[in-house]
Design a protein around this motif. Structure first.
Motif, PDB file in Angstrom:
ATOM      1  N   GLU A 137      47.465  60.370 -64.216  1.00  0.00           N
ATOM      2  CA  GLU A 137      46.044  60.296 -63.875  1.00  0.00           C
ATOM      3  C   GLU A 137      45.863  60.866 -62.476  1.00  0.00           C
ATOM      4  OE1 GLU A 137      44.980  56.232 -64.295  1.00  0.00           O
ATOM      5  OE2 GLU A 137      45.016  56.269 -66.489  1.00  0.00           O
ATOM      6  N   ARG A 138      45.268  62.005 -62.390  1.00  0.00           N
ATOM      7  CA  ARG A 138      45.093  62.681 -61.107  1.00  0.00           C
ATOM      8  C   ARG A 138      43.851  62.153 -60.393  1.00  0.00           C
ATOM      9  NH1 ARG A 138      47.419  68.787 -61.575  1.00  0.00           N
ATOM     10  NH2 ARG A 138      49.421  68.170 -62.471  1.00  0.00           N
ATOM     11  N   PHE A 139      44.015  61.825 -59.120  1.00  0.00           N
ATOM     12  CA  PHE A 139      42.907  61.258 -58.375  1.00  0.00           C
ATOM     13  C   PHE A 139      41.778  62.262 -58.179  1.00  0.00           C
ATOM     14  CE2 PHE A 139      46.285  58.313 -57.199  1.00  0.00           C
ATOM     15  CZ  PHE A 139      45.627  57.103 -57.330  1.00  0.00           C
ATOM     16  N   SER A 140      42.089  63.533 -58.286  1.00  0.00           N
ATOM     17  CA  SER A 140      41.027  64.532 -58.213  1.00  0.00           C
ATOM     18  C   SER A 140      40.048  64.389 -59.365  1.00  0.00           C
ATOM     19  CB  SER A 140      41.630  65.934 -58.212  1.00  0.00           C
ATOM     20  OG  SER A 140      42.426  66.147 -59.370  1.00  0.00           O
ATOM     21  N   ALA A 141      40.450  63.696 -60.439  1.00  0.00           N
ATOM     22  CA  ALA A 141      39.563  63.503 -61.580  1.00  0.00           C
ATOM     23  C   ALA A 141      38.343  62.667 -61.211  1.00  0.00           C
ATOM     24  CB  ALA A 141      40.333  62.831 -62.717  1.00  0.00           C
ATOM     25  N   VAL A 142      38.439  61.895 -60.138  1.00  0.00           N
ATOM     26  CA  VAL A 142      37.304  61.090 -59.682  1.00  0.00           C
ATOM     27  C   VAL A 142      36.916  61.460 -58.258  1.00  0.00           C
ATOM     28  CG1 VAL A 142      37.723  59.154 -61.216  1.00  0.00           C
ATOM     29  CG2 VAL A 142      38.919  59.260 -59.033  1.00  0.00           C
ATOM     30  N   GLY A 143      37.359  62.613 -57.796  1.00  0.00           N
ATOM     31  CA  GLY A 143      36.977  63.069 -56.472  1.00  0.00           C
ATOM     32  C   GLY A 143      37.633  62.314 -55.346  1.00  0.00           C
ATOM     33  N   ARG A 144      38.881  61.886 -55.541  1.00  0.00           N
ATOM     34  CA  ARG A 144      39.610  61.157 -54.509  1.00  0.00           C
ATOM     35  C   ARG A 144      40.953  61.823 -54.270  1.00  0.00           C
ATOM     36  NH1 ARG A 144      40.595  55.668 -56.993  1.00  0.00           N
ATOM     37  NH2 ARG A 144      41.859  55.412 -55.110  1.00  0.00           N
ATOM     38  N   THR A 145      41.610  61.383 -53.220  1.00  0.00           N
ATOM     39  CA  THR A 145      42.970  61.820 -52.970  1.00  0.00           C
ATOM     40  C   THR A 145      43.871  60.595 -52.982  1.00  0.00           C
ATOM     41  OG1 THR A 145      42.659  61.622 -50.569  1.00  0.00           O
ATOM     42  CG2 THR A 145      42.290  63.794 -51.569  1.00  0.00           C
ATOM     43  N   SER A 146      45.119  60.824 -53.269  1.00  0.00           N
ATOM     44  CA  SER A 146      46.071  59.727 -53.319  1.00  0.00           C
ATOM     45  C   SER A 146      46.324  59.198 -51.914  1.00  0.00           C
ATOM     46  CB  SER A 146      47.379  60.205 -53.947  1.00  0.00           C
ATOM     47  OG  SER A 146      48.335  59.170 -53.959  1.00  0.00           O
ATOM     48  N   GLY A 147      46.631  57.920 -51.820  1.00  0.00           N
ATOM     49  CA  GLY A 147      46.961  57.336 -50.532  1.00  0.00           C
ATOM     50  C   GLY A 147      48.351  57.739 -50.082  1.00  0.00           C
ATOM     51  N   GLY A 148      48.744  57.253 -48.935  1.00  0.00           N
ATOM     52  CA  GLY A 148      50.058  57.589 -48.420  1.00  0.00           C
ATOM     53  C   GLY A 148      50.027  58.790 -47.499  1.00  0.00           C
ATOM     54  N   PHE A 149      51.192  59.107 -46.987  1.00  0.00           N
ATOM     55  CA  PHE A 149      51.295  60.167 -45.996  1.00  0.00           C
ATOM     56  C   PHE A 149      51.121  61.546 -46.613  1.00  0.00           C
ATOM     57  CE2 PHE A 149      53.887  63.244 -43.637  1.00  0.00           C
ATOM     58  CZ  PHE A 149      53.303  63.145 -42.386  1.00  0.00           C
ATOM     59  N   PHE A 150      51.683  61.762 -47.804  1.00  0.00           N
ATOM     60  CA  PHE A 150      51.679  63.106 -48.388  1.00  0.00           C
ATOM     61  C   PHE A 150      50.388  63.447 -49.107  1.00  0.00           C
ATOM     62  CE2 PHE A 150      56.169  61.898 -48.112  1.00  0.00           C
ATOM     63  CZ  PHE A 150      56.656  62.964 -47.388  1.00  0.00           C
ATOM     64  N   LYS A 151      49.570  62.457 -49.407  1.00  0.00           N
ATOM     65  CA  LYS A 151      48.270  62.689 -50.041  1.00  0.00           C
ATOM     66  C   LYS A 151      48.397  63.435 -51.361  1.00  0.00           C
ATOM     67  CE  LYS A 151      46.065  60.720 -46.694  1.00  0.00           C
ATOM     68  NZ  LYS A 151      45.501  59.371 -46.907  1.00  0.00           N
ATOM     69  N   ARG A 152      49.362  63.059 -52.145  1.00  0.00           N
ATOM     70  CA  ARG A 152      49.493  63.643 -53.475  1.00  0.00           C
ATOM     71  C   ARG A 152      50.112  62.605 -54.401  1.00  0.00           C
ATOM     72  NH1 ARG A 152      53.395  68.605 -53.730  1.00  0.00           N
ATOM     73  NH2 ARG A 152      52.907  68.304 -55.930  1.00  0.00           N
ATOM     74  N   GLU A 153      49.953  62.835 -55.696  1.00  0.00           N
ATOM     75  CA  GLU A 153      50.482  61.888 -56.664  1.00  0.00           C
ATOM     76  C   GLU A 153      52.004  61.799 -56.546  1.00  0.00           C
ATOM     77  OE1 GLU A 153      46.455  62.728 -57.841  1.00  0.00           O
ATOM     78  OE2 GLU A 153      48.120  64.009 -57.261  1.00  0.00           O
ATOM     79  N   GLY A 154      52.517  60.586 -56.592  1.00  0.00           N
ATOM     80  CA  GLY A 154      53.948  60.365 -56.478  1.00  0.00           C
ATOM     81  C   GLY A 154      54.562  59.975 -57.800  1.00  0.00           C
ATOM     82  N   ARG A 155      55.413  58.959 -57.768  1.00  0.00           N
ATOM     83  CA  ARG A 155      56.101  58.547 -58.983  1.00  0.00           C
ATOM     84  C   ARG A 155      55.104  57.938 -59.965  1.00  0.00           C
ATOM     85  NH1 ARG A 155      57.291  53.265 -59.860  1.00  0.00           N
ATOM     86  NH2 ARG A 155      56.750  51.761 -58.231  1.00  0.00           N
ATOM     87  N   THR A 156      55.512  57.893 -61.196  1.00  0.00           N
ATOM     88  CA  THR A 156      54.646  57.395 -62.258  1.00  0.00           C
ATOM     89  C   THR A 156      54.356  55.914 -62.059  1.00  0.00           C
ATOM     90  OG1 THR A 156      55.683  58.988 -63.759  1.00  0.00           O
ATOM     91  CG2 THR A 156      54.366  57.251 -64.746  1.00  0.00           C
TER      92      THR A 156
END
Length: 921
Positions: A137-156
């Motif tokens: 589930e990509r956070f871009s699907a709801v206009g958000r970014t993932s939390g954390g330092f790298f700002k991208r989806e991590g492990r499942t």
């Protein structure tokens, strides 16, 4: 058949590129649909059936989708197919064109993209299909970014793992045996509208992608969700509707059978669950019919030539070598002893068939030894033929005797066949003899033993043993800080106040293995047990604890997740959690084709299956609940699917098994304590005015941190509605924190009187704190008096006495306790207090006219001479305590002619100094 509204559209054969090794062949003049000058045309793709068959529309490109650089999408097809009570849009040929197949499925504004790719070369054969599923589930699907330092989806995430399992489990039974090309399914949520859930859509999307790909699956697969809302079953309800549902059922299957079901309910009777499955199956059938028609038109040729099966004669060889010994080994009751015997026998068969070779019965194959008349006697004299007189007709070809050539087979084929032969022998024993490996009948339950309180420092613990399956369940209680945070597409932080974590170490099966992060199986089993127990938990208002259940499997021989349900229920009771009732779980199995083994052909249902029966059987159906209904369920099928009648039979048999297990759990010795452990934290709930929440928190949380530090409690949690939860390890610190919060949140009113109470009257007013109305500090202009813990007001020097004082120290010292009256609350909320206002009016008026002395120091006077005489008079006359009016945890006092010690016209607005809702759990 493709038709257009004008009946003027003629379709031409549609050729998909066929992959051969790594070469893609594409026709030079690829046919296209034409529809005049329109960009799109509306089509209807009808299935072969007429009448009730569902219709769905196809939108094909009238011309190439050409961009500015001339790139075309000639294979772009857009289709609408039924999906419960609405339609979904399926598109292919536009995105991911280099994959074997790629589709995007749209439901409302929720879009799921799924691709299927295959390896060109088959992998080494094994007993497990190399199918890999990844859902994200990509956070871009709801206009958000993932939390954390790298700002991208991590492990499942855990819930993504659960959806991966939902996709994998219905697809695997439709794959043929012998297909070893690695297959990868990628499913991504590209858009989410917060209304249409993507999980069932992802399963259907994967079923469509596999149907269009080169994977040689047997049937199209689709999935739906069924809810029970207002007494009616609704297919694919929205997220908002599911909030009111009494059932969450996910079902996947083909157009003719059920492949998997999973979900949870609120003690739903088995009859209602069967009705829900029937509703879901009808919806799946309609979707699968449309997918089959779509695949027939636009699907790629299946790679049936890639299927590789062991040699047919190998089955007979294995039976001949190990059949009798294998039958005896399968009758060994102990799992470890049985496994060692079967492993030893397998090694023996492997040595013969892969190294020494299998000697074929030569008589059966007509070898030279079977025809001795063709051999010449070596002792017979040879005829001498003169040179030059050789007659070609006299030359005889003498047969040469040969040694039999042993047959060798690959190790993988031998292992696959040995496993299948073992499975069939186990089935035959159950069907023909009516007995299982451990001697039980098909509906028999293994012996059960349970005990609680094993771990003295844990808040609750239990050890549940069923046969050779054993689970240690441990319960830990805490506050909101212990809750599990869930990061999902909903956009708001979600916390789980109850969660179960399942651990399956390799030692539970007597093996050596790697210890690491929980795998997909552990996450799935833990979630199933968690859902089974969640229904029996009290509400947050009745039991304000965060609850963690840790289930560690110490022994495993089948149905370990259901053992976690039973052990977890006992551990909750041992921790003092007021559960609604007890629940138990059981795993059901099945032998599908009994006619092959001498049965009547009807499937045979097995109760409380072992690991061998799970591996060799055709079904794993886990059901949890109480005597009356079901709370959680999960079914996996290893054959082409089962009918509704078989599932109903399994549910009825599972209900009888649950009742037996619950009766055995009631015999637990030692039994659960049913009370909070002395090591469990204490939680006090109190209510304050919502406007006071921010003042309790303070800037950057400084105030609440100071309260925690001063009182010694563990944590304080505050909610916007004014609910305050205080967690502590002892009652003393809990009461200190309550007193401080009560003082900080009270809303004083002008005219309120705060009195110091003498020790001699403490037996009448024992709920009062003696430190109230204490002088905390002094300034040249007055004294700061604490009227409640953490709440101070200023008593100006002119209000400290009826006599004139040059400075506060002339009459009082820091630490003195005095009675004061609130005479003013300014706009900043600061309090102005007065001692003089409590003096008799005549004395106050007379003394107010006095001038300050010009020389000498004033004599300090005791503040106790200003105590209201009415209190002394009543004490002297022996007034009874009945004249003091109390509420629960109240500190109010009402007397004739006096205002209460703390009173206001609006008691609710004044806060929680007088708090009827404070309770200690």
């Amino acid at each position: 058949m493709l038709t257009s509204p004008s009946n003027a559209l003629h379709s031409t054969p549609h050729f998909w590129p066929i992959r051969r090794s790594r070469l893609l062949l594409r026709p030079r003049n690829f046919p296209r649909f034409h529809s005049g000058g329109a960009n799109f045309c509306s089509l209807s793709l009808l299935s072969a059936r007429s009448g009730s068959s569902p219709r769905f529309s196809v939108r094909a490109l009238a011309g190439p989708d050409a961009s500015e650089d001339g790139l075309a999408f000639p294979n772009h097809v857009s289709v609408k197919i039924p999906f419960g009570n609405r339609e979904i849009l399926v598109e292919t040929g536009l995105m991911g064109r280099q994959a074997s197949s790629a589709v995007t499925v749209t439901d409302g504004e929720t879009i799921v993209y799924t691709s299927v790719c295959l390896a060109d070369v088959p992998s080494e054969p094994s007993d497990f299909l190399p199918l890999y599923v990844h859902y994200q589930e990509r956070f871009s699907a709801v206009g958000r970014t993932s939390g954390g330092f790298f700002k991208r989806e991590g492990r499942t995430k855990d819930h993504e793992v659960l959806i991966c399992r939902l996709i994998d489990r219905p697809l695997r039974p439709t794959m043929p045996k012998g297909f070893y090309n690695e297959t990868q399914i990628l499913s991504w949520v590209l858009s989410y509208d917060g209304l249409h859930a993507p999980d069932a859509l992802a399963v259907t999307s994967a079923g469509i992608a596999v149907a269009l790909s080169e994977v040689p699956n047997s049937k199209a697969v689709a999935g739906v969700r069924v809810g029970l809302i207002g007494g009616e079953f609704i297919v694919n309800p929205t997220v908002k509707e599911m909030e009111e549902s009494q059932l969450d059922l996910f079902l996947a299957g083909t157009d003719s059978a059920i492949l998997t079901i999973e979900g949870y309910s609120n003690f739903l009777p088995e009859e209602m669950l069967v009705r829900a499955v029937k509703v879901g199956q009808d919806a799946v059938q309609a979707t699968c019919t449309a997918i089959e028609a779509l695949a027939k038109k636009y699907g790629k040729p299946k790679m049936v030539d890639a299927i590789r099966l062991p040699p047919p004669e190998l089955y007979n060889h294995v039976k001949e070598l190990a059949g009798e010994e294998l039958s005896k080994a399968l009758q060994i009751k102990s799992k470890i002893a049985r496994r060692k015997a079967i492993t030893s026998l397998e090694e023996k068969v492997l040595t013969i068939l892969t190294e020494k070779g299998y000697i074929v019965d030569e008589a059966a194959f007509g070898t030279t030894e079977a025809q001795p008349e063709l051999l010449e006697d070596e002792d017979e004299d040879e005829e001498v033929v003169p040179e030059g007189e050789v007659d070609q007709g006299d030359v005889h070809i003498r047969p040469i005797p040969r040694k039999p050539i042993p047959l060798l087979f690959s190790e993988v084929d031998v292992k696959l066949v040995f496993k299948e032969v073992s499975s069939k022998l186990l089935r035959r024993r159950i069907v023909e003899g009516g007995k299982r490996s451990d001697g039980r009948t098909p509906d028999g339950i293994r012996p059960i033993n349970s005990r609680c309180g094993l771990l003295p420092r844990a808040h609750g613990s239990s050890l549940f043993t069923r046969g050779e399956t054993q689970a240690l369940a441990v319960v830990t209680l805490g506050d909101k800080q212990m809750a599990q945070r869930i990061d999902n597409l909903e956009g708001s932080d979600e916390y789980k106040r109850f969660y179960l974590q399942y651990t399956f170490p390799p030692s539970s099966v007597g093996e050596v293995g790697r210890i690491g992060a929980p795998g997909r199986r552990e996450i799935g089993h833990g979630t199933l047990a968690e859902r089974a127990l969640e229904t029996i938990l009290p509400s947050d208002d009745d039991f304000p604890y965060t609850i963690r259940v840790e289930s560690t499997i110490l022994e495993s021989n089948g149905s370990s997740s259901m053992a976690s349900v039973c052990g977890g229920c006992l551990a909750l009771q041992d921790a003092g959690v007021p559960v609604k009732c007890s629940v138990a779980g059981i795993a059901m199995g099945m032998v599908w084709d009994t006619e092959e083994f001498g049965g009547d052909g009807s499937p045979l249902i097995l109760s409380d299956i072992t690991g061998a029966e799970d591996a060799s059987g055709d079904m794993d159906f886990k059901v949890a609940g109480n005597e009356d209904g079901v709370t959680a369920f999960q079914m996996d099928i290893k054959v082409g699917g089962i009918t509704l009648e078989i599932m109903e039979k399994a549910l009825i048999q599972a209900k009888a098994g649950r009742r037996y297990i619950l009766a055995e759990m009631a015999k637990c010795s030692p039994p659960p304590t049913l009370s909070l452990s002395k090591y469990a934290p204490l939680i006090l709930i109190m209510k304050v005015h919502p406007s006071k929440v921010y003042s309790l928190i303070g800037s950057g949380g400084k105030k609440v941190k100071s309260i925690i530090e001063e009182s010694g409690v563990e944590a304080i949690d505050m909610q916007d509605d004014g609910t305050v939860k205080i967690m502590a390890n002892d009652i003393a610190s809990l009461e200190r924190a309550k007193a401080i919060i009560s003082g900080l949140t009270m809303v004083p009113a002008v005219g309120d009187i705060y009195r110091h109470v003498f020790l001699c009257f403490f037996h009448l007013v024992r709920n009062l704190h003696l430190e109230n109305c204490e002088i905390k500090s002094m300034a040249p202009y007055g004294a700061f008096v604490e009227i409640a813990p953490g709440r101070e007001g200023l008593c100006h020097v002119s209000e400290l006495s009826a006599e004139w004082l040059a400075k506060p120290e002339d009459a009082y010292n820091i630490g003195d306790r005095i009675d004061v009256k609130l005479i003013e609350v300014n706009e900043k909320g600061q309090l102005r207090l007065s001692v003089r206002a409590l003096l008799p009016e005549s004395e106050s008026d007379k003394d107010s006219q006095k001038q300050p002395p010009t020389t000498g120091d004033s004599t300090k006077s005791s503040p106790r001479k200003y105590v209201n005489p009415s209190l002394k008079d009543r004490a002297a006359t022996g007034a009874s305590g009945d004249e003091l009016v109390w509420k629960k945890k109240d500190v109010s006092r009402v007397s004739s002619g006096d205002k209460p010690m703390k009173s206001s016209s609006n008691e609710e607005d004044r806060g929680s100094l007088v708090n009827d809702e404070a309770t200690i759990s």
